[in-house]
Structure formats: C-alpha cells, structure tokens
Design a protein around this motif. Sequence first.
Motif, PDB file in Angstrom:
ATOM      1  N   LEU A  74     -48.776 -44.357  48.272  1.00  0.00           N
ATOM      2  CA  LEU A  74     -48.927 -45.510  49.148  1.00  0.00           C
ATOM      3  C   LEU A  74     -50.251 -45.549  49.900  1.00  0.00           C
ATOM      4  O   LEU A  74     -50.736 -46.627  50.238  1.00  0.00           O
ATOM      5  N   ALA A  75     -50.818 -44.398  50.210  1.00  0.00           N
ATOM      6  CA  ALA A  75     -52.087 -44.369  50.937  1.00  0.00           C
ATOM      7  C   ALA A  75     -52.840 -43.104  50.577  1.00  0.00           C
ATOM      8  O   ALA A  75     -52.241 -42.063  50.283  1.00  0.00           O
ATOM      9  N   ARG A  76     -54.178 -43.205  50.621  1.00  0.00           N
ATOM     10  CA  ARG A  76     -55.029 -42.060  50.293  1.00  0.00           C
ATOM     11  C   ARG A  76     -56.192 -42.021  51.279  1.00  0.00           C
ATOM     12  O   ARG A  76     -56.806 -43.037  51.583  1.00  0.00           O
ATOM     13  N   TYR A  77     -56.449 -40.801  51.757  1.00  0.00           N
ATOM     14  CA  TYR A  77     -57.527 -40.614  52.732  1.00  0.00           C
ATOM     15  C   TYR A  77     -58.401 -39.436  52.292  1.00  0.00           C
ATOM     16  O   TYR A  77     -57.879 -38.418  51.832  1.00  0.00           O
ATOM     17  N   PRO A  78     -59.730 -39.535  52.454  1.00  0.00           N
ATOM     18  CA  PRO A  78     -60.608 -38.496  51.907  1.00  0.00           C
ATOM     19  C   PRO A  78     -60.615 -37.173  52.666  1.00  0.00           C
ATOM     20  O   PRO A  78     -60.825 -36.123  52.052  1.00  0.00           O
ATOM     21  N   PRO A  90     -52.227 -37.034  57.762  1.00  0.00           N
ATOM     22  CA  PRO A  90     -52.491 -38.422  57.361  1.00  0.00           C
ATOM     23  C   PRO A  90     -52.901 -39.361  58.486  1.00  0.00           C
ATOM     24  O   PRO A  90     -53.795 -40.196  58.306  1.00  0.00           O
ATOM     25  N   ASP A  91     -52.252 -39.256  59.666  1.00  0.00           N
ATOM     26  CA  ASP A  91     -52.627 -40.192  60.727  1.00  0.00           C
ATOM     27  C   ASP A  91     -54.055 -39.919  61.217  1.00  0.00           C
ATOM     28  O   ASP A  91     -54.834 -40.844  61.455  1.00  0.00           O
ATOM     29  N   THR A  92     -54.432 -38.653  61.339  1.00  0.00           N
ATOM     30  CA  THR A  92     -55.794 -38.303  61.745  1.00  0.00           C
ATOM     31  C   THR A  92     -56.798 -38.710  60.672  1.00  0.00           C
ATOM     32  O   THR A  92     -57.869 -39.262  60.971  1.00  0.00           O
ATOM     33  N   GLY A 134     -61.185 -44.935  59.035  1.00  0.00           N
ATOM     34  CA  GLY A 134     -61.141 -46.354  59.343  1.00  0.00           C
ATOM     35  C   GLY A 134     -60.159 -47.127  58.480  1.00  0.00           C
ATOM     36  O   GLY A 134     -60.152 -48.360  58.484  1.00  0.00           O
ATOM     37  N   ARG A 135     -59.332 -46.397  57.750  1.00  0.00           N
ATOM     38  CA  ARG A 135     -58.342 -47.060  56.896  1.00  0.00           C
ATOM     39  C   ARG A 135     -57.029 -47.245  57.649  1.00  0.00           C
ATOM     40  O   ARG A 135     -56.772 -46.590  58.646  1.00  0.00           O
ATOM     41  N   ARG A 136     -56.212 -48.140  57.148  1.00  0.00           N
ATOM     42  CA  ARG A 136     -54.977 -48.456  57.845  1.00  0.00           C
ATOM     43  C   ARG A 136     -54.007 -47.282  57.812  1.00  0.00           C
ATOM     44  O   ARG A 136     -53.993 -46.486  56.859  1.00  0.00           O
ATOM     45  N   LEU A 137     -53.191 -47.193  58.844  1.00  0.00           N
ATOM     46  CA  LEU A 137     -52.145 -46.184  58.898  1.00  0.00           C
ATOM     47  C   LEU A 137     -50.891 -46.705  58.208  1.00  0.00           C
ATOM     48  O   LEU A 137     -50.595 -47.917  58.247  1.00  0.00           O
ATOM     49  N   LEU A 138     -50.161 -45.806  57.600  1.00  0.00           N
ATOM     50  CA  LEU A 138     -48.868 -46.171  57.032  1.00  0.00           C
ATOM     51  C   LEU A 138     -47.890 -46.548  58.130  1.00  0.00           C
ATOM     52  O   LEU A 138     -48.011 -46.098  59.278  1.00  0.00           O
ATOM     53  N   GLU A 139     -46.891 -47.346  57.776  1.00  0.00           N
ATOM     54  CA  GLU A 139     -45.796 -47.676  58.685  1.00  0.00           C
ATOM     55  C   GLU A 139     -44.496 -47.154  58.098  1.00  0.00           C
ATOM     56  O   GLU A 139     -44.309 -47.113  56.873  1.00  0.00           O
ATOM     57  N   LEU A 140     -43.590 -46.745  58.977  1.00  0.00           N
ATOM     58  CA  LEU A 140     -42.319 -46.181  58.534  1.00  0.00           C
ATOM     59  C   LEU A 140     -41.572 -47.143  57.625  1.00  0.00           C
ATOM     60  O   LEU A 140     -41.082 -46.748  56.557  1.00  0.00           O
ATOM     61  N   ASP A 141     -41.479 -48.406  58.019  1.00  0.00           N
ATOM     62  CA  ASP A 141     -40.736 -49.377  57.204  1.00  0.00           C
ATOM     63  C   ASP A 141     -41.348 -49.539  55.825  1.00  0.00           C
ATOM     64  O   ASP A 141     -40.627 -49.727  54.830  1.00  0.00           O
ATOM     65  N   GLU A 142     -42.666 -49.450  55.749  1.00  0.00           N
ATOM     66  CA  GLU A 142     -43.360 -49.558  54.466  1.00  0.00           C
ATOM     67  C   GLU A 142     -42.940 -48.438  53.519  1.00  0.00           C
ATOM     68  O   GLU A 142     -42.671 -48.666  52.330  1.00  0.00           O
ATOM     69  N   ARG A 189     -47.606 -35.851  61.219  1.00  0.00           N
ATOM     70  CA  ARG A 189     -47.556 -37.297  61.475  1.00  0.00           C
ATOM     71  C   ARG A 189     -48.157 -38.065  60.304  1.00  0.00           C
ATOM     72  O   ARG A 189     -49.276 -37.795  59.875  1.00  0.00           O
ATOM     73  N   LEU A 190     -47.387 -39.033  59.822  1.00  0.00           N
ATOM     74  CA  LEU A 190     -47.793 -39.757  58.618  1.00  0.00           C
ATOM     75  C   LEU A 190     -48.453 -41.101  58.904  1.00  0.00           C
ATOM     76  O   LEU A 190     -49.163 -41.632  58.047  1.00  0.00           O
TER      77      LEU A 190
END
Length: 237
Positions: free
Chosen positions: A67-71, A76-78, A84-92, A118-119
């Motif tokens: 669902l999301a990828r960060y370098p 994940p939240d940090t 500068g990318r969006r954070l995941l949401e629990l409902d998502e 924290r995701l």
Amino acid sequence: MSVLVVTGTSTDVGKTVATAALAANAVAAGLRVAVCKPAQTGVADDGPGDLQEIRRLVGDSVRLVELARYPDPLAPDTAARRSGRRLLELDEVVDAVRALDAGYDLTLVEGAGGLLVRLGVGGFTLADVAATLVAPAVVVVAAGLGTLNHTALTVAALHSAGVACRGVIIGSWPAAPTLAERCNLDDLPAVAGVPVLGRIPAGSGALDAARFAVRVSEWLGSPLRTKRLAGDASVVL
C-alpha cells in the motif's frame, strides 16, 4: 475466508521468510493466498521489497499487495514524514485486507518491524489493524538471548489489544544452537503462554522456490495447519 497477521518482536527476526513459509504451506493445501504488506520502508521505488522476496520463494500463485513505500529505513510514519509522502490510514489498510479476504482463502498481513511500530495517521499499529479486523496473529521471534522477554511483551501487547495470538515461529534457527537457544525453545511456551509453531532454519531465504516448498512442511507441519491458525475450525490438524 481467513486473515492471519504476521508480526515480530523486532526488525530482522525473519518475518518475511516466515510469511513466505506460511503462504507456501497454504498453497500446498490448495488454498488461494494473498499477502498484504501495508508499508515497505528502506527500499527505492524501483527496488525489490519484501513482497518480491515472497514472490521469489513462493512463486506466482500468490497475490501480493503493497500500500505504501518509503525510501528511508525507518518506522513507516517517520519515513513518510521525512519523504513528504502521505501517511497510511487505518481504514485504508483494513479495507484493503477485507477486499483481499473476500476473494482469497487466506490473506496474510505482514507488519513492519515490531508489533507497536507506528504505521501511519494517528500512530496506528499492526495491533490496531488486527483488532479492527478481528484477526489472529502469529509472532516471529529470535532464537537467542532476550527473546523470552521480547516475546512475552509482544504477546501481552496483542492480548491487551484484544488480538488472539496463535503462537510463535522462530524465524532463524541456527544449525548449531547454543545452550541459550536450546533452553529458549523449551521455555518460550511457558513464558509467552502460546505454542512454538515452528522453526525456520537460518539461511532458508536463500533457497529457490522448489526447495523452499519441499521444506516448508518440515518447519511448520501439515499444509492445512496455516489455515487452521487463521481460525478456520473446519480444518482438522
């Protein structure tokens, strides 16, 4: 349909190989399997992540969703904030897993790092995902010193969140275990209050898909066992 959450006591304990083993075990039982990795960190956009490793070990029969990828190799939240990318949401995350669950016999959800990492938005964790889905979990643990405390804390956190823990998998069992590792194998069920479901030999992630599939039942038992872990009472072990 069944969902099983795969978490760990920390990073680098063998979650991805254990997830691949659970997937291969279920495929051997003739089940349709999906794997969801909500957040992948420490990997470039065009680089191979954990799901690609699962594909290499299990083959093309498994549906893979990231669902999301960060370098940056961070929580994940940090990592999201730094990039500068969006954070995941629990409902998502929950909606994505439920969509997979509607079309597959077993959906495995692999976390990032330990259980309480924290995701995304609001600091939700894999424990929150499992609790919202009312899905059980397995915990991938280390073999050596410190694992009794780390495992007991993780299982206690799952229970505190209202999540059933089916047991633990030792993610990298050495060929020549030390005294501490042999004692931990005996002590883990008593200390954590859940069974040891299997031991994956160190280096198993280097196997090719054919040899990995052959060895999985040695590590985790009957191919049908994975679905039973996810709560399907119709499966008899």
